[in-house]
Motif scaffolding. Structure first.
Motif, PDB file in Angstrom:
ATOM      1  N   ASP A 176       0.550  -1.191   0.069  1.00  0.00           N
ATOM      2  CA  ASP A 176       0.451   0.154  -0.203  1.00  0.00           C
ATOM      3  C   ASP A 176       1.117   1.017  -0.021  1.00  0.00           C
ATOM      4  O   ASP A 176       1.032   1.323   1.261  1.00  0.00           O
ATOM      5  CB  ASP A 176      -1.143  -0.688   1.056  1.00  0.00           C
ATOM      6  N   VAL A 177       1.562   1.660  -1.427  1.00  0.00           N
ATOM      7  CA  VAL A 177       2.188   3.110  -1.699  1.00  0.00           C
ATOM      8  C   VAL A 177       0.944   4.058  -1.172  1.00  0.00           C
ATOM      9  O   VAL A 177       1.787   5.519  -0.926  1.00  0.00           O
ATOM     10  CB  VAL A 177       2.654   2.781  -2.263  1.00  0.00           C
ATOM     11  N   SER A 178       0.266   4.463  -1.285  1.00  0.00           N
ATOM     12  CA  SER A 178      -0.871   5.412  -1.373  1.00  0.00           C
ATOM     13  C   SER A 178      -1.238   5.974   0.441  1.00  0.00           C
ATOM     14  O   SER A 178      -0.879   5.172   1.272  1.00  0.00           O
ATOM     15  CB  SER A 178      -2.319   4.966  -1.548  1.00  0.00           C
ATOM     16  N   PRO A 179      -1.085   7.071   0.535  1.00  0.00           N
ATOM     17  CA  PRO A 179      -0.891   7.370   2.291  1.00  0.00           C
ATOM     18  C   PRO A 179      -1.841   7.432   3.059  1.00  0.00           C
ATOM     19  O   PRO A 179      -3.344   7.106   2.205  1.00  0.00           O
ATOM     20  CB  PRO A 179      -1.729   9.254   1.351  1.00  0.00           C
ATOM     21  N   PRO A 180      -1.859   6.843   4.070  1.00  0.00           N
ATOM     22  CA  PRO A 180      -3.570   6.542   4.823  1.00  0.00           C
ATOM     23  C   PRO A 180      -4.551   7.593   4.847  1.00  0.00           C
ATOM     24  O   PRO A 180      -3.870   8.543   4.973  1.00  0.00           O
ATOM     25  CB  PRO A 180      -2.499   6.627   6.010  1.00  0.00           C
ATOM     26  N   PRO A 181      -5.408   6.751   4.753  1.00  0.00           N
ATOM     27  CA  PRO A 181      -6.683   8.367   4.881  1.00  0.00           C
ATOM     28  C   PRO A 181      -6.374   9.177   6.068  1.00  0.00           C
ATOM     29  O   PRO A 181      -5.662   8.643   7.229  1.00  0.00           O
ATOM     30  CB  PRO A 181      -7.496   7.086   5.166  1.00  0.00           C
ATOM     31  N   VAL A 235      -3.955 -11.198  -6.471  1.00  0.00           N
ATOM     32  CA  VAL A 235      -2.909 -11.779  -7.031  1.00  0.00           C
ATOM     33  C   VAL A 235      -1.530 -11.014  -7.564  1.00  0.00           C
ATOM     34  O   VAL A 235      -1.449 -10.153  -8.135  1.00  0.00           O
ATOM     35  CB  VAL A 235      -3.665 -12.659  -7.811  1.00  0.00           C
ATOM     36  N   ILE A 236      -0.864 -12.347  -6.992  1.00  0.00           N
ATOM     37  CA  ILE A 236       0.664 -11.535  -7.352  1.00  0.00           C
ATOM     38  C   ILE A 236       1.274 -11.921  -8.693  1.00  0.00           C
ATOM     39  O   ILE A 236       2.254 -11.765  -9.337  1.00  0.00           O
ATOM     40  CB  ILE A 236       1.681 -11.370  -6.489  1.00  0.00           C
ATOM     41  N   GLU A 278       3.032  -5.714 -13.098  1.00  0.00           N
ATOM     42  CA  GLU A 278       2.401  -5.401 -13.794  1.00  0.00           C
ATOM     43  C   GLU A 278       0.747  -4.102 -14.039  1.00  0.00           C
ATOM     44  O   GLU A 278       0.798  -3.184 -14.680  1.00  0.00           O
ATOM     45  CB  GLU A 278       1.804  -6.859 -15.050  1.00  0.00           C
ATOM     46  N   GLU A 279       0.525  -4.514 -13.087  1.00  0.00           N
ATOM     47  CA  GLU A 279      -0.910  -3.974 -13.164  1.00  0.00           C
ATOM     48  C   GLU A 279      -0.789  -2.959 -12.500  1.00  0.00           C
ATOM     49  O   GLU A 279      -1.345  -1.853 -12.019  1.00  0.00           O
ATOM     50  CB  GLU A 279      -1.611  -5.225 -11.786  1.00  0.00           C
ATOM     51  N   ARG A 280       0.277  -2.643 -11.494  1.00  0.00           N
ATOM     52  CA  ARG A 280       0.090  -1.682 -10.742  1.00  0.00           C
ATOM     53  C   ARG A 280       1.717  -0.915 -11.044  1.00  0.00           C
ATOM     54  O   ARG A 280       1.796   0.643 -10.663  1.00  0.00           O
ATOM     55  CB  ARG A 280       0.238  -1.793  -9.143  1.00  0.00           C
ATOM     56  N   LYS A 281       1.746  -1.189 -12.511  1.00  0.00           N
ATOM     57  CA  LYS A 281       2.289  -0.440 -12.883  1.00  0.00           C
ATOM     58  C   LYS A 281       4.422  -0.037 -12.092  1.00  0.00           C
ATOM     59  O   LYS A 281       4.398   1.361 -12.173  1.00  0.00           O
ATOM     60  CB  LYS A 281       2.280   1.040 -13.802  1.00  0.00           C
ATOM     61  N   MET A 282       4.641  -0.581 -10.967  1.00  0.00           N
ATOM     62  CA  MET A 282       5.847  -0.328 -10.348  1.00  0.00           C
ATOM     63  C   MET A 282       6.622  -1.716  -9.966  1.00  0.00           C
ATOM     64  O   MET A 282       5.833  -2.406 -10.384  1.00  0.00           O
ATOM     65  CB  MET A 282       5.167   0.124  -9.123  1.00  0.00           C
ATOM     66  N   GLU A 283       7.809  -1.451  -9.575  1.00  0.00           N
ATOM     67  CA  GLU A 283       8.897  -2.933  -9.357  1.00  0.00           C
ATOM     68  C   GLU A 283       8.362  -3.466  -8.035  1.00  0.00           C
ATOM     69  O   GLU A 283       8.859  -2.730  -6.807  1.00  0.00           O
ATOM     70  CB  GLU A 283       9.788  -2.191 -10.070  1.00  0.00           C
ATOM     71  N   ILE A 284       8.145  -4.170  -8.270  1.00  0.00           N
ATOM     72  CA  ILE A 284       7.288  -4.316  -6.584  1.00  0.00           C
ATOM     73  C   ILE A 284       8.436  -5.752  -6.144  1.00  0.00           C
ATOM     74  O   ILE A 284       8.293  -6.751  -6.998  1.00  0.00           O
ATOM     75  CB  ILE A 284       5.655  -5.367  -6.704  1.00  0.00           C
ATOM     76  N   ARG A 285       9.131  -5.989  -5.352  1.00  0.00           N
ATOM     77  CA  ARG A 285      10.162  -7.013  -4.819  1.00  0.00           C
ATOM     78  C   ARG A 285       9.304  -8.090  -3.717  1.00  0.00           C
ATOM     79  O   ARG A 285       8.773  -7.250  -2.488  1.00  0.00           O
ATOM     80  CB  ARG A 285      11.326  -6.451  -4.286  1.00  0.00           C
ATOM     81  N   TYR A 286       9.758  -9.546  -3.443  1.00  0.00           N
ATOM     82  CA  TYR A 286       8.854  -9.961  -3.165  1.00  0.00           C
ATOM     83  C   TYR A 286       9.625 -11.119  -3.419  1.00  0.00           C
ATOM     84  O   TYR A 286       9.821 -12.030  -4.010  1.00  0.00           O
ATOM     85  CB  TYR A 286       7.508 -10.434  -3.134  1.00  0.00           C
ATOM     86  N   LYS A 287       9.206 -12.346  -2.349  1.00  0.00           N
ATOM     87  CA  LYS A 287      10.059 -13.630  -2.832  1.00  0.00           C
ATOM     88  C   LYS A 287       8.959 -14.619  -2.820  1.00  0.00           C
ATOM     89  O   LYS A 287       7.563 -14.462  -1.662  1.00  0.00           O
ATOM     90  CB  LYS A 287      10.510 -13.860  -1.979  1.00  0.00           C
TER      91      LYS A 287
END
Lengths: 195, 125
Positions: free
Chosen positions: A47-52, A84-85, A156-165
């Motif tokens: 969740d990279v958007s600012p919290p409410p 879904v990742i 792909e869906e979020r158009k950003m580089e997400i690192r995960y294992k």
């Protein structure tokens, strides 16, 4: 009786839309692949958007003029979804070829249901409300290698580089004596492929 | 006639991204282990960050890197279905080796927490 063993394959996805090919080495005494489980460890925050507003953080000294009012309802619905990742495929070198194919979910802790902590409903049907177990496959294996392919979809869906294992758990039946060890899911096996 | 045995063993997780090992010596009266699960006082941290390894009598029950979330469940599950069944593993030398690995992730912030290995089995007096 023969003994089930668990083989773990772990790899890291770093790039948007990355396709990762891998091999899972099985022990020489493996006779069947009996179940597959998957898991993921998120390294990049999802969740990279600012919290409410109204979550206890210090307020912005210059709030925008049209800042939304904090109208938290009495029953606060949890809007976190389980993304879904990516897609995982496993291929046997025997006649079964691609025997396992699935979308890998990242399941949040206590997600997918409103947080009705006062007991109207159980907290989460998807995480811990049922004891988990592998998806049974029952594939005979004469080789000691399983090929795998994983393609990223959340990046792909979020158009950003997400690192995960990503972790792939492969349960195999071996020829060793079980010494009394018989895992719970083995007694619940439903599908058996016979040649 | 064997009797029911149940016991919890705590491991303090005091630092992020480290492995904590605990060797448990079972009482001689404990003859077999039949079920286990992992509990925590911070279930969210254990769920997102934890992986473990479990050996009973030098026999690998769960290899290094198995996710804690695969053996956790909520207390709303009936108690007899809450633990993972492993058949009936005789305790032999009476040792359980438990390794817990905490890994940094992007969703949680580390705080010290406690991991509990809960085992059930059979004992004879």
């Amino acid at each position: 009786m023969s003994r089930a063993r668990l083989i773990i394959k772990e790899f890291t996805i770093r790039r948007q839309g990355e396709i990762h090919f891998f091999q899972v080495r099985l022990p020489k005494n493996a006779t069947h692949i009996i179940g597959i489980e998957t898991d993921a460890l998120m390294i990049t925050p999802l969740d990279v958007s600012p919290p409410p507003l109204g979550d206890g953080r210090p307020e912005d000294p210059m709030p925008p003029a049209a800042a939304p009012a904090n109208r938290t309802p009495f029953l606060k619905w949890n809007d976190k979804s389980n993304p879904v990742i990516g897609k995982l495929k496993l291929q046997s070198l025997d006649r079964h070829n691609i025997f396992f194919e699935t979308w890998v979910p990242f399941v949040h802790f206590s997600a997918a249901m409103p947080d009705m902590s006062y007991g109207l409903f159980p907290k989460s049907p998807h995480t811990l409300i049922l004891p988990t177990g592998p998806r049974t496959v029952g594939i005979p294996c004469n080789n000691t290698v399983v090929y795998g392919m994983y393609s990223d979809s959340i990046g792909e869906e979020r158009k950003m580089e997400i690192r995960y294992k990503v972790k792939v758990f492969v349960w195999v039946q071996t020829t060793e004596a079980d010494k009394g060890v018989r895992y719970g899911f083995e007694t619940k096996r439903k599908l058996e492929v016979k040649l | 006639m064997s009797k029911f045995f149940s016991r919890d063993y705590d491991v303090q997780i005091t630092a992020a991204a480290q492995t904590f090992r605990k060797t448990i010596e079972l009482d001689k009266s404990v003859k077999a282990i039949t079920h286990y699960t992992i509990l925590s006082n911070r279930e969210d941290l254990a769920y997102y960050r934890g992986s473990f390894k479990l050996d009973i009598n030098k026999d690998e029950i769960a290899p290094d890197g198995y996710s804690v979330k695969k053996v956790m469940c909520w207390p709303t599950i009936p108690p007899d279905a809450r633990l993972k069944s492993i058949g009936r593993r005789e305790t032999g030398n009476g040792q359980i080796q438990f390794e817990y690995t905490d890994s940094n992730d992007g969703l949680t912030t580390f705080q010290p927490y406690v991991i509990t290995l809960s085992v059930e089995g059979e004992r004879e007096d």
